[in-house]
Design a protein around this motif. Sequence first.
Motif, short mmCIF file in Angstrom:
data_model
loop_
_atom_site.label_atom_id
_atom_site.label_comp_id
_atom_site.label_asym_id
_atom_site.label_seq_id
_atom_site.Cartn_x
_atom_site.Cartn_y
_atom_site.Cartn_z
N ASN A 50 0.84 -1.22 0.00
CA ASN A 50 0.00 0.00 0.00
C ASN A 50 0.86 1.25 0.00
O ASN A 50 1.85 1.34 0.72
N ASP A 109 8.09 11.88 0.91
CA ASP A 109 8.70 11.11 -0.18
C ASP A 109 10.21 11.26 -0.06
O ASP A 109 10.70 12.36 0.23
N LEU A 121 4.56 5.20 4.67
CA LEU A 121 3.12 5.12 4.93
C LEU A 121 2.91 4.81 6.40
O LEU A 121 3.32 3.74 6.88
#
Length: 252
Positions: A50, A109, A121
């Motif tokens: 994910n 990022d 995440l």
Amino acid sequence: MNDLKLNELITAPWYHMDEIPSTNQYLLEIDSSQTPSGTTCSANIQTHGNGRNDRKWHSPVGGLYLSVLFKLCTTEYWNLFPFVCGLAAADAIEHCCPAAHVSLKWPNDLLIDKQKVGGILVQGSIGTNPRLVAGIGINVNSDLSGIPERPIFPAATLNSMVPQAPEIQNLAYWCRYRLFEYFLKWEAQPTFVIAQWTKRSIITNRRITFQTSQSTITGYCRGIDSDGRLLIDTERSQSAFISGDILAIGER
Ligand code: BTN
């Protein structure tokens, strides 16, 4: 640094799988009342990795897929936690690849030379027994063919950006270790993250175009606030955003 707490985190279980749907999912489903903070899951391949904003995270062999469970003593400043993870991962990459300079794009990022080599995440719950799972994905030697094109900051692998790619297991060890160090520092002094993230961010003091679900604005990025919101100065005022996408980066 509290050595006792650091040692407790380091000695928590670390499960390494060959193939798993998602390392984050594995820790989200574990019985956290029976599992200490610091419990870690990593895998060679994720079949349902994910990414942020309900995107998939392409997870073939050759990537680093690492998740760590954290039990929080307080939920104050929990919005800053993802930035803690970004800073830790950036430090770990630089530790293993001394020639690399890693910058962060909001929220976290991981970029080298304006190319995205990894992402973070964070998932979990902050109700009773707050616990968060920090997931780090880094393209080390992965085959990136077939992943969607990105308009800015295209995806890249670490081995194409540094003279010598690190061993994935060694990089995973350092990501975990730096996560623990940063986590303990954050517990003691949560807002230290603000200045550190602002320094590492590729967009600080640059003119950016930012898109939210409601509008697109252009202005100068001034870092983050204590809720982790992105601060943008427009001609008229300063606004703070909790979600959105950076569409373009301009001059200072
Ligand atoms: C992003 O969209 O930039 C964040 C990607 C995070 C991927 C990592 S890989 C390990 C962990 N398990 C997941 O399913 N996702 C995260």
